[in-house]
Motif scaffolding. Sequence first.
Motif, short mmCIF file in Angstrom:
data_model
loop_
_atom_site.label_atom_id
_atom_site.label_comp_id
_atom_site.label_asym_id
_atom_site.label_seq_id
_atom_site.Cartn_x
_atom_site.Cartn_y
_atom_site.Cartn_z
N UNK A 9 15.64 17.75 -10.43
CA UNK A 9 16.25 17.25 -11.66
C UNK A 9 16.78 15.86 -11.41
N UNK A 10 16.96 15.10 -12.48
CA UNK A 10 17.55 13.78 -12.34
C UNK A 10 18.96 13.92 -11.79
N UNK A 11 19.25 13.21 -10.75
CA UNK A 11 20.54 13.36 -10.09
C UNK A 11 20.83 12.12 -9.28
N UNK A 12 21.99 12.13 -8.64
CA UNK A 12 22.35 11.01 -7.79
C UNK A 12 21.44 10.93 -6.57
N UNK A 13 20.66 11.98 -6.32
CA UNK A 13 19.75 11.96 -5.19
C UNK A 13 18.42 11.29 -5.50
N UNK A 14 18.18 10.93 -6.75
CA UNK A 14 16.92 10.28 -7.10
C UNK A 14 16.77 8.99 -6.31
N UNK A 15 15.69 8.90 -5.58
CA UNK A 15 15.42 7.71 -4.79
C UNK A 15 16.24 7.59 -3.53
N UNK A 16 17.03 8.62 -3.21
CA UNK A 16 17.98 8.50 -2.10
C UNK A 16 17.31 8.66 -0.73
N UNK A 17 16.44 9.65 -0.58
CA UNK A 17 15.87 9.96 0.74
C UNK A 17 14.42 9.50 0.82
N UNK A 18 14.10 8.85 1.92
CA UNK A 18 12.72 8.44 2.18
C UNK A 18 12.36 8.88 3.59
N UNK A 19 11.34 9.71 3.68
CA UNK A 19 10.76 10.06 4.98
C UNK A 19 9.56 9.15 5.22
N UNK A 20 9.29 8.86 6.48
CA UNK A 20 8.10 8.10 6.83
C UNK A 20 7.79 8.33 8.30
N UNK A 21 6.68 7.80 8.76
CA UNK A 21 6.27 7.92 10.16
C UNK A 21 6.16 6.54 10.78
N UNK A 22 6.60 6.43 12.02
CA UNK A 22 6.53 5.15 12.73
C UNK A 22 6.45 5.40 14.23
N UNK A 23 5.76 4.49 14.92
CA UNK A 23 5.80 4.47 16.38
C UNK A 23 6.69 3.33 16.87
N UNK A 24 7.60 2.87 16.00
CA UNK A 24 8.45 1.73 16.31
C UNK A 24 9.60 2.02 17.25
N UNK A 51 0.83 -1.20 0.00
CA UNK A 51 0.00 0.00 0.00
C UNK A 51 0.87 1.25 0.00
N UNK A 52 0.24 2.40 -0.12
CA UNK A 52 0.84 3.73 -0.05
C UNK A 52 2.05 3.90 -0.98
N UNK A 53 1.91 3.62 -2.27
CA UNK A 53 3.06 3.78 -3.18
C UNK A 53 3.39 5.24 -3.42
N UNK A 54 4.68 5.55 -3.50
CA UNK A 54 5.15 6.89 -3.86
C UNK A 54 6.32 6.74 -4.83
N UNK A 55 6.16 7.28 -6.03
CA UNK A 55 7.23 7.23 -7.03
C UNK A 55 8.24 8.34 -6.79
N UNK A 56 9.52 8.03 -7.02
CA UNK A 56 10.55 9.07 -6.95
C UNK A 56 10.29 10.08 -8.06
N UNK A 57 10.63 11.34 -7.78
CA UNK A 57 10.34 12.40 -8.73
C UNK A 57 11.59 13.20 -9.09
N UNK A 58 12.76 12.68 -8.72
CA UNK A 58 14.00 13.30 -9.16
C UNK A 58 14.48 12.67 -10.45
N UNK A 59 13.71 11.70 -10.94
CA UNK A 59 14.03 11.00 -12.18
C UNK A 59 12.71 10.72 -12.90
N UNK A 60 12.61 9.61 -13.57
CA UNK A 60 11.37 9.27 -14.26
C UNK A 60 10.56 8.24 -13.48
N UNK A 61 10.73 8.25 -12.17
CA UNK A 61 9.97 7.33 -11.33
C UNK A 61 10.58 5.95 -11.26
#
Length: 651
Positions: free
Chosen positions: A507-522, A442-452
């Motif tokens: 822009x497309x860069x080495x940062x594409x797909x690099x950072x992921x934020x999320x929420x957790x109570x873990x 669930x909750x898919x999010x495509x990277x947007x620093x490239x073509x997904x």
Amino acid sequence: MNKIAQHASLTLLLALLLAGLAGTAHGQVVNGGFETGALTPWTTGVQNQAAVVQSSNFNPGPVAAPGGTRFLAISNGPGQRSTAVRDIDGNSTTDYDLTTVQQTVTFNSTVSPARLVFAWNFPTSEQDQPGLYDDVFDVLTTISGNTSRVFSGSSCKNDGSSFSPYPNVPCFSSTVLNWTITGAAPISNTSLRYGVGQWQNACVEIPGTVIGSNTVTLQFRMGDQGDATYDSALLIDEVSVRDTCNAAATTLEQVTTSTGGLVEAKNGGLIFTPIDNGPAFSTDNTGTAFAFASSGNYTGDNPNVLQQVFVHDGSYSRVTGLTIAAGGSVQGVSLSGPTAGALHGRYVAIAATLNAAASRQIYRWDRQTSTLTQVTNTSACENRNPSISSDGNRIAWETTCSAYTGQGSTKKVVYSNFSGVTWSAPVNFMSAGTPATTCTGSEPRLSRGDTGNFIALVSNCLLSGSSTPVTSEIWRYSISGTSWRRITTATNASTSNFSPTIDAATTASTNAGRYIYFISDGNYFNVTGGTSPEIYRYDASGTGTGTLKQVTISQAGNGYVGVRQAADGGGQYFAYEYINGSSGQFEVGTGSYNGTSLTLKLGASMNLSLGVDVGFDSSNVPSVIFLSNSDLMSPSQNADGNTEVYRARTP
């Protein structure tokens, strides 16, 4: 969207904007940001252990100021300053080394009561000491001889104990770091054994204030409880008196204004259907434009108050070709990020049912050509929560359609590519996950620093490795590499991981797909008492397992329910949605996290928030865009309580 049921705690996590802007009480705290480098006109009392400091006064540091470069430090050290005894918190335990800092302010308020707003931090060396050594601080306001305690706190304790009736402040580290304040007489050599953690923010009512002129004495004070050996320091910045906790009116705007609705005669009576915006909405990279679901008649061709999809980009346009009849609805939208010519976000992905009998399908609308294409064509199953790539040629979404997954009605995430003419057959890239017939995505999010190329999602499938998830985890998939990266590994089946948001680099860069934020109570870093849903950031750089960091720390009963990453290209900025247990209010704003320090800025607080997104403009200023049915503007713009779209720019 997940929401928190708990509502009780200490800290109002409200961030501060510049004092003196619209929405602030007339007449202000002088030198509330301490940027003059001196205390004047603030005065000190009792032990007088206070100084204006900056990051260079902390060894090893750093300590970033919430605003500007300087802030106030009140110390109960170094060491013992006096043998005089007091009882600050009323628990009959001796308190030593009291220092006070105060200022009397005269101001005009347009509301009653007015609010005191400030940033605070309470690093302490008592963290591992026995419970009765519980250093304390509080904030007092005095009007016409009547003094009220409006805020208080006591030392963080590694074991979670609290000897003082004042609530514990959050712990930020369980490691002895041995910091020292230097070059800041008279508090030089104050020892802060656990360093300095994150700044917190408060907005509290000032009892006794009236509409019109008020004179209030503000006092911050702290003491050393139970001993006079280990030091603590109260750090204060950005002190102001305001009419409201909300951001200044010059930065907060109500974008949509919907009034009225549809009155129908049914079953011998009249039924009124109000205009409703959302809950589906999505912004472009800059926060200038947004796509949203609405039953409004913004373009003059929706008089029957049926839910449609609109785009606001300076003016309104309605998605053409998508004919939604009675009983139909829009579940989700996703606006592509980059600017294309004059368009802020060219493509819109949509999940919608056209009527009460139809199945939910995925569509894509090209704003430039006004062309609608249908991505899915299924029956007796659901397609929802689309995420579109920057170029608009890839969409990922949730589906329960066996025709796409080959795994029955179990919800999975799939994606499809546009060839320029047609959409490809959806790809079930989760097909190897186990147990295939029961695990979900669930909750898919495509990277947007490239073509997904990258997809962040939530899943309880075992998609990589050998450690079977005990709950739904955060994952990242590389389409070109056909490889998985597991972000979380929870050990408790009750852990909730949600709201993943992957980089939105411009822009497309080495940062594409690099950072992921999320929420957790873990509570992945074993913070004492850490039961609240918090924001985390994962850095996938390198070839190893990446780096996970906890961005926020909240008290029990408070917590984050939404996060969206901005298109700053460096994984630093984000928008947040937060529930404040003390006030029962939702708060939305932006954050800046550089891997070490965090700054939060409030956009608005309200009775109910229905989702956030984020923009990052050409001036490198983030904005939080959000939905709410609260009436946040002055003068009133939403007295009828319709759900509206708001934008708060947070420089």
